[in-house]
Design a protein around this motif. Sequence first.
Motif, PDB file in Angstrom:
ATOM      1  N   LYS A   1       4.502   4.215   3.380  1.00  0.00           N
ATOM      2  CA  LYS A   1       5.701   3.363   3.302  1.00  0.00           C
ATOM      3  C   LYS A   1       5.300   1.886   3.162  1.00  0.00           C
ATOM      4  N   ALA A   2       4.358   1.441   3.976  1.00  0.00           N
ATOM      5  CA  ALA A   2       3.909   0.044   3.928  1.00  0.00           C
ATOM      6  C   ALA A   2       3.180  -0.258   2.621  1.00  0.00           C
ATOM      7  N   ILE A   3       2.366   0.670   2.156  1.00  0.00           N
ATOM      8  CA  ILE A   3       1.634   0.464   0.901  1.00  0.00           C
ATOM      9  C   ILE A   3       2.619   0.372  -0.267  1.00  0.00           C
ATOM     10  N   ALA A   4       3.612   1.257  -0.297  1.00  0.00           N
ATOM     11  CA  ALA A   4       4.617   1.219  -1.370  1.00  0.00           C
ATOM     12  C   ALA A   4       5.395  -0.090  -1.333  1.00  0.00           C
ATOM     13  N   ALA A   5       5.779  -0.531  -0.143  1.00  0.00           N
ATOM     14  CA  ALA A   5       6.549  -1.774  -0.013  1.00  0.00           C
ATOM     15  C   ALA A   5       5.745  -2.973  -0.513  1.00  0.00           C
ATOM     16  N   ALA A   6       4.458  -2.987  -0.240  1.00  0.00           N
ATOM     17  CA  ALA A   6       3.620  -4.115  -0.653  1.00  0.00           C
ATOM     18  C   ALA A   6       3.203  -4.021  -2.124  1.00  0.00           C
ATOM     19  N   THR A   7       3.161  -2.828  -2.668  1.00  0.00           N
ATOM     20  CA  THR A   7       2.692  -2.620  -4.041  1.00  0.00           C
ATOM     21  C   THR A   7       3.809  -2.730  -5.063  1.00  0.00           C
ATOM     22  N   THR A   8       4.992  -2.253  -4.729  1.00  0.00           N
ATOM     23  CA  THR A   8       6.106  -2.221  -5.690  1.00  0.00           C
ATOM     24  C   THR A   8       6.379  -3.574  -6.353  1.00  0.00           C
ATOM     25  N   PRO A   9       6.351  -4.694  -5.628  1.00  0.00           N
ATOM     26  CA  PRO A   9       6.603  -5.979  -6.305  1.00  0.00           C
ATOM     27  C   PRO A   9       5.532  -6.346  -7.344  1.00  0.00           C
ATOM     28  N   LEU A  10       4.373  -5.710  -7.284  1.00  0.00           N
ATOM     29  CA  LEU A  10       3.292  -6.005  -8.226  1.00  0.00           C
ATOM     30  C   LEU A  10       3.395  -5.179  -9.507  1.00  0.00           C
TER      31      LEU A  10
ATOM     32  N   VAL B   1      -6.178  -5.439  -4.360  1.00  0.00           N
ATOM     33  CA  VAL B   1      -6.171  -4.234  -3.526  1.00  0.00           C
ATOM     34  C   VAL B   1      -5.132  -4.459  -2.437  1.00  0.00           C
ATOM     35  N   VAL B   2      -4.305  -3.459  -2.215  1.00  0.00           N
ATOM     36  CA  VAL B   2      -3.281  -3.541  -1.169  1.00  0.00           C
ATOM     37  C   VAL B   2      -3.690  -2.599  -0.046  1.00  0.00           C
TER      38      VAL B   2
ATOM     39  N   LYS C   1      -4.323   9.246   8.327  1.00  0.00           N
ATOM     40  CA  LYS C   1      -4.870   9.226   6.967  1.00  0.00           C
ATOM     41  C   LYS C   1      -4.273   8.042   6.194  1.00  0.00           C
ATOM     42  N   PRO C   2      -4.762   6.838   6.428  1.00  0.00           N
ATOM     43  CA  PRO C   2      -4.191   5.674   5.741  1.00  0.00           C
ATOM     44  C   PRO C   2      -4.529   5.663   4.253  1.00  0.00           C
ATOM     45  N   LEU C   3      -3.680   4.986   3.504  1.00  0.00           N
ATOM     46  CA  LEU C   3      -3.847   4.841   2.062  1.00  0.00           C
ATOM     47  C   LEU C   3      -4.085   3.378   1.713  1.00  0.00           C
ATOM     48  N   GLN C   4      -4.599   3.163   0.510  1.00  0.00           N
ATOM     49  CA  GLN C   4      -4.764   1.838  -0.052  1.00  0.00           C
ATOM     50  C   GLN C   4      -4.407   1.932  -1.535  1.00  0.00           C
ATOM     51  N   ALA C   5      -4.004   0.842  -2.130  1.00  0.00           N
ATOM     52  CA  ALA C   5      -3.629   0.841  -3.545  1.00  0.00           C
ATOM     53  C   ALA C   5      -4.451  -0.205  -4.290  1.00  0.00           C
ATOM     54  N   PHE C   6      -5.077   0.234  -5.352  1.00  0.00           N
ATOM     55  CA  PHE C   6      -5.839  -0.650  -6.227  1.00  0.00           C
ATOM     56  C   PHE C   6      -4.968  -0.907  -7.453  1.00  0.00           C
ATOM     57  N   ILE C   7      -4.645  -2.157  -7.701  1.00  0.00           N
ATOM     58  CA  ILE C   7      -3.798  -2.515  -8.831  1.00  0.00           C
ATOM     59  C   ILE C   7      -4.705  -2.969  -9.972  1.00  0.00           C
ATOM     60  N   PHE C   8      -4.532  -2.315 -11.119  1.00  0.00           N
ATOM     61  CA  PHE C   8      -5.296  -2.638 -12.316  1.00  0.00           C
ATOM     62  C   PHE C   8      -4.340  -3.077 -13.412  1.00  0.00           C
ATOM     63  N   VAL C   9      -4.896  -3.751 -14.407  1.00  0.00           N
ATOM     64  CA  VAL C   9      -4.145  -4.084 -15.613  1.00  0.00           C
ATOM     65  C   VAL C   9      -4.960  -3.577 -16.800  1.00  0.00           C
ATOM     66  N   ARG C  10      -4.262  -3.024 -17.783  1.00  0.00           N
ATOM     67  CA  ARG C  10      -4.913  -2.585 -19.019  1.00  0.00           C
ATOM     68  C   ARG C  10      -5.260  -3.846 -19.788  1.00  0.00           C
TER      69      ARG C  10
END
Length: 186
Positions: free
Chosen positions: A26-35, A149-150, A163-172
């Motif tokens: 939930k926290a990862i999605a909230a922080a990642t969605t605006p990106l 990285v989020v 089991k925490p998650l992390q999100a790596f944001i990339f750009v093509r």
Amino acid sequence: PGLVSFILILFLWGGLSVKDEKSNAKAIAAATTPLLRPGDLILTTHPEQTPVLRYYFGPGFRYATTLGPVADPRVMDWRDALKRLKAATPAADIALLAQLPPGQRFAVVAPVFRDYHAWDAPWTKLVYTTSNRWLAAISADRRFRQVTVVRSDEIATKKNYWKPLQAFIFVRSSSIRAAAQGNTSR
């Protein structure tokens, strides 16, 4: 019943509680969605996390896993999942990501590996190894540039996710030269 009641009372008196969240999705999605923008791709290296990611990110994104594109991200297809994950290679997902238009962002959501004993079962061990392989392959491919990285700060939020998650944001990459020099080791 007496022993069970006694143990329950000990938990309550001791201030121990059952955790209501397995991960920080939930926290990862909230922080990642605006990106990200609607229609962007969310690729998870932990395939069974897809339904929870779809729940928190919502229907406005496309979803894929290390098993490939996901037709219905609300369910996990467990049929022969271990066999399919053993056969999977990063090349198919790299090809999927390479089809993204230049400038488009995508997220790679992966587990945080801190207690390696929690990843010893055949499925979880394979998730561990494929997560590392996929992230290394995507990071090494010059067609993709990591933006950020989020991660959530479990200490600050006073949470201890199992089991925490992390999100790596990339750009093509929009660079023709970078695309031509892309990783060709498929």
